[in-house]
Scaffold this motif. Structure first.
Motif, mmCIF file in Angstrom:
data_model
loop_
_atom_site.group_PDB
_atom_site.id
_atom_site.type_symbol
_atom_site.label_atom_id
_atom_site.label_comp_id
_atom_site.label_asym_id
_atom_site.label_seq_id
_atom_site.Cartn_x
_atom_site.Cartn_y
_atom_site.Cartn_z
ATOM 1 N N ASP A 186 0.853 -1.181 0.000
ATOM 2 C CA ASP A 186 0.000 0.000 0.000
ATOM 3 C C ASP A 186 0.897 1.242 0.000
ATOM 4 O O ASP A 186 2.094 1.143 0.303
ATOM 5 C CB ASP A 186 -0.967 -0.009 1.182
ATOM 6 C CG ASP A 186 -0.280 0.087 2.542
ATOM 7 O OD1 ASP A 186 0.582 0.970 2.731
ATOM 8 O OD2 ASP A 186 -0.614 -0.721 3.421
ATOM 9 N N PRO A 187 0.385 2.413 -0.355
ATOM 10 C CA PRO A 187 1.227 3.599 -0.519
ATOM 11 C C PRO A 187 2.099 3.940 0.689
ATOM 12 O O PRO A 187 3.264 4.294 0.525
ATOM 13 C CB PRO A 187 0.211 4.709 -0.806
ATOM 14 C CG PRO A 187 -0.934 4.005 -1.453
ATOM 15 C CD PRO A 187 -1.015 2.672 -0.759
ATOM 16 N N GLU A 188 1.545 3.830 1.882
ATOM 17 C CA GLU A 188 2.323 4.205 3.063
ATOM 18 C C GLU A 188 3.457 3.222 3.330
ATOM 19 O O GLU A 188 4.548 3.611 3.763
ATOM 20 C CB GLU A 188 1.417 4.330 4.290
ATOM 21 C CG GLU A 188 0.610 5.612 4.322
ATOM 22 C CD GLU A 188 1.479 6.853 4.112
ATOM 23 O OE1 GLU A 188 2.489 7.011 4.831
ATOM 24 O OE2 GLU A 188 1.160 7.660 3.219
ATOM 25 N N ASP A 189 3.226 1.935 3.088
ATOM 26 C CA ASP A 189 4.294 0.951 3.278
ATOM 27 C C ASP A 189 5.404 1.148 2.251
ATOM 28 O O ASP A 189 6.591 1.028 2.568
ATOM 29 C CB ASP A 189 3.735 -0.469 3.181
ATOM 30 C CG ASP A 189 3.031 -0.909 4.458
ATOM 31 O OD1 ASP A 189 3.247 -0.258 5.497
ATOM 32 O OD2 ASP A 189 2.276 -1.893 4.412
ATOM 33 N N ARG B 51 7.377 4.121 3.325
ATOM 34 C CA ARG B 51 8.240 3.797 4.478
ATOM 35 C C ARG B 51 9.490 3.044 4.027
ATOM 36 O O ARG B 51 10.600 3.326 4.484
ATOM 37 C CB ARG B 51 7.455 2.951 5.492
ATOM 38 C CG ARG B 51 8.227 2.663 6.782
ATOM 39 C CD ARG B 51 7.376 1.853 7.745
ATOM 40 N NE ARG B 51 7.151 0.512 7.250
ATOM 41 C CZ ARG B 51 7.991 -0.508 7.455
ATOM 42 N NH1 ARG B 51 9.116 -0.326 8.149
ATOM 43 N NH2 ARG B 51 7.705 -1.705 6.992
ATOM 44 N N GLN B 52 9.328 2.066 3.136
ATOM 45 C CA GLN B 52 10.471 1.301 2.635
ATOM 46 C C GLN B 52 11.496 2.226 1.978
ATOM 47 O O GLN B 52 12.710 2.076 2.160
ATOM 48 C CB GLN B 52 10.001 0.252 1.625
ATOM 49 C CG GLN B 52 9.242 -0.921 2.210
ATOM 50 C CD GLN B 52 10.147 -1.997 2.768
ATOM 51 O OE1 GLN B 52 11.325 -2.078 2.442
ATOM 52 N NE2 GLN B 52 9.586 -2.849 3.615
ATOM 53 N N ILE B 53 11.007 3.160 1.197
ATOM 54 C CA ILE B 53 11.886 4.050 0.436
ATOM 55 C C ILE B 53 12.517 5.115 1.330
ATOM 56 O O ILE B 53 13.726 5.380 1.243
ATOM 57 C CB ILE B 53 11.086 4.687 -0.721
ATOM 58 C CG1 ILE B 53 10.763 3.612 -1.773
ATOM 59 C CG2 ILE B 53 11.840 5.845 -1.343
ATOM 60 C CD1 ILE B 53 9.760 4.051 -2.821
ATOM 61 N N GLN B 54 11.733 5.706 2.201
ATOM 62 C CA GLN B 54 12.244 6.791 3.039
ATOM 63 C C GLN B 54 13.099 6.295 4.199
ATOM 64 O O GLN B 54 14.186 6.828 4.464
ATOM 65 C CB GLN B 54 11.079 7.624 3.578
ATOM 66 C CG GLN B 54 10.363 8.453 2.527
ATOM 67 C CD GLN B 54 9.305 9.364 3.141
ATOM 68 O OE1 GLN B 54 8.958 9.256 4.326
ATOM 69 N NE2 GLN B 54 8.765 10.259 2.332
ATOM 70 N N GLU B 55 12.590 5.278 4.912
ATOM 71 C CA GLU B 55 13.287 4.844 6.124
ATOM 72 C C GLU B 55 14.613 4.154 5.815
ATOM 73 O O GLU B 55 15.561 4.228 6.602
ATOM 74 C CB GLU B 55 12.386 3.929 6.944
ATOM 75 C CG GLU B 55 11.157 4.614 7.516
ATOM 76 C CD GLU B 55 11.509 5.831 8.373
ATOM 77 O OE1 GLU B 55 12.449 5.727 9.192
ATOM 78 O OE2 GLU B 55 10.862 6.881 8.206
ATOM 79 N N GLY C 50 8.561 5.977 -8.345
ATOM 80 C CA GLY C 50 9.386 7.086 -8.813
ATOM 81 C C GLY C 50 9.050 8.371 -8.086
ATOM 82 O O GLY C 50 9.943 9.123 -7.666
ATOM 83 N N LEU C 51 7.756 8.624 -7.904
ATOM 84 C CA LEU C 51 7.325 9.820 -7.183
ATOM 85 C C LEU C 51 7.784 9.787 -5.723
ATOM 86 O O LEU C 51 8.239 10.795 -5.167
ATOM 87 C CB LEU C 51 5.803 9.950 -7.255
ATOM 88 C CG LEU C 51 5.211 10.179 -8.654
ATOM 89 C CD1 LEU C 51 3.684 10.115 -8.595
ATOM 90 C CD2 LEU C 51 5.665 11.525 -9.205
ATOM 91 N N LEU C 52 7.672 8.613 -5.112
ATOM 92 C CA LEU C 52 8.082 8.485 -3.712
ATOM 93 C C LEU C 52 9.589 8.626 -3.547
ATOM 94 O O LEU C 52 10.066 9.178 -2.540
ATOM 95 C CB LEU C 52 7.619 7.137 -3.151
ATOM 96 C CG LEU C 52 6.108 6.956 -2.984
ATOM 97 C CD1 LEU C 52 5.787 5.538 -2.532
ATOM 98 C CD2 LEU C 52 5.554 7.976 -1.987
ATOM 99 N N SER C 53 10.359 8.139 -4.523
ATOM 100 C CA SER C 53 11.819 8.266 -4.456
ATOM 101 C C SER C 53 12.236 9.722 -4.586
ATOM 102 O O SER C 53 13.142 10.199 -3.878
ATOM 103 C CB SER C 53 12.477 7.425 -5.550
ATOM 104 O OG SER C 53 12.225 6.060 -5.342
ATOM 105 N N GLU C 54 11.571 10.435 -5.463
ATOM 106 C CA GLU C 54 11.855 11.870 -5.595
ATOM 107 C C GLU C 54 11.470 12.603 -4.309
ATOM 108 O O GLU C 54 12.226 13.450 -3.813
ATOM 109 C CB GLU C 54 11.086 12.448 -6.778
ATOM 110 C CG GLU C 54 11.377 13.911 -7.027
ATOM 111 C CD GLU C 54 10.618 14.467 -8.218
ATOM 112 O OE1 GLU C 54 10.990 15.570 -8.683
ATOM 113 O OE2 GLU C 54 9.662 13.826 -8.681
ATOM 114 N N GLU C 55 10.321 12.272 -3.772
ATOM 115 C CA GLU C 55 9.850 12.878 -2.532
ATOM 116 C C GLU C 55 10.825 12.619 -1.381
ATOM 117 O O GLU C 55 11.044 13.484 -0.525
ATOM 118 C CB GLU C 55 8.474 12.317 -2.195
ATOM 119 C CG GLU C 55 7.898 12.739 -0.860
ATOM 120 C CD GLU C 55 6.621 11.964 -0.530
ATOM 121 O OE1 GLU C 55 6.642 11.132 0.413
ATOM 122 O OE2 GLU C 55 5.609 12.171 -1.230
ATOM 123 N N ALA C 56 11.421 11.418 -1.356
ATOM 124 C CA ALA C 56 12.338 11.046 -0.271
ATOM 125 C C ALA C 56 13.685 11.753 -0.369
ATOM 126 O O ALA C 56 14.466 11.736 0.586
ATOM 127 C CB ALA C 56 12.552 9.541 -0.267
#
Length: 270
Positions: free
Chosen positions: A169-172, A175-179, A210-216
């Protein structure tokens, strides 16, 4: 070698032959190689033997120009063009044999390296691998990862524990990408600027990642599908050329020359 692996080996040989006949990318363009393990008795096709790896690295030093991954990342983000024949060597997962077997060979040949690590699996103390991931051996400790980093290696993220990110899911997935980035930066005391998505295939990575990686805050993110990186504003799905233990010298040469980029047609089905 299983029947499935034999068929895959023959298919890769056939693709290499076809790729050499058909027009393909200029061999002088920057390319990123993707390895996993380097072991005396590889448990699967994702690992090569130390002898095989040394031969391949000698080919790289004699026929190409080894560079750090960040030199290619800076180029795709608008920086200076790498030298003709630039090749960066990367490893996924963070296995111990990268430290014990691959790193000494690369140091001997003066080849820069990159290790994408699953931060929760370092030391194997914080968490277990995702159920989808069958590890082919033990992982490096943080002390060993720090030693590689101090020797000049780039250390990137491979998420926390190797899940297929698009299935979360989006939050998991966030979390994987950011943490994982935060953990690497905490343990190494330096920015973590790159991530290689676990599995890295079209079926396991979505536009969301890709969006989450950029955000992180990553500068670039990598797939595990054959092809050439190209300059772009948002480099969050950069291809790498995989190397398998079953690959012959002919297939490896074809991978360097771009003749194996046709393999992407096979990968894009998954």
């Amino acid at each position: 070698m299983s029947a499935k692996q034999i068929i895959k080996k023959l298919l890769r040989e056939s693709v290499a032959v076809a790729g050499r006949i058909l027009p393909h990318a200029d061999a002088g363009e920057p390319r990123i190689l993707c390895y996993h393990g380097v072991r005396d008795n590889p448990p699967d096709e994702w690992s090569v033997t130390p002898e095989q790896f040394r031969r391949q690295m000698e080919i790289v030093t004699k026929t190409r120009h080894p560079v750090s991954l960040m030199e290619i990342v800076n180029w795709v983000r608008g920086g200076p063009t790498p030298p003709k024949g630039a090749v960066a060597v990367t490893f996924d997962d963070g296995f111990l044999d990268v430290y014990e077997r691959a790193a000494p060979i690369m140091a001997d040949l003066k080849i820069p390296g990159t290790a994408f690590i699953c931060s929760d699996l370092a030391d194997q103390k914080e968490a277990s691998a995702d159920a989808s991931f069958v590890a082919g051996g033990p992982f490096m400790t943080w002390d060993q990862i720090r030693e590689l980093h101090q020797a000049g290696w780039t250390i990137g993220s491979h998420a926390l524990n190797h899940p297929p990110l698009s299935s979360l899911d989006p939050e998991d997935s966030r979390r994987q990408i950011q943490e994982s980035r935060k953990s690497i930066e905490h343990n190494l005391g330096t920015p973590c600027e790159t991530i290689a998505y676990p599995y890295g295939t079209p079926g396991t990575v979505s536009d969301r990642e890709g969006l989450l990686s950029e955000e992180a805050g990553y500068l670039a993110a990598f797939m595990n599908t054959n092809g050439l990186p190209k300059p772009q504003e948002k480099p969050f799905f950069l291809p790498r050329t995989k190397v398998l233990g079953s690959d012959s010298a002919f297939v490896f040469h074809s991978s360097l020359s771009g003749a194996m980029d046709l393999w992407r047609l096979v990968e894009n089905r998954g």
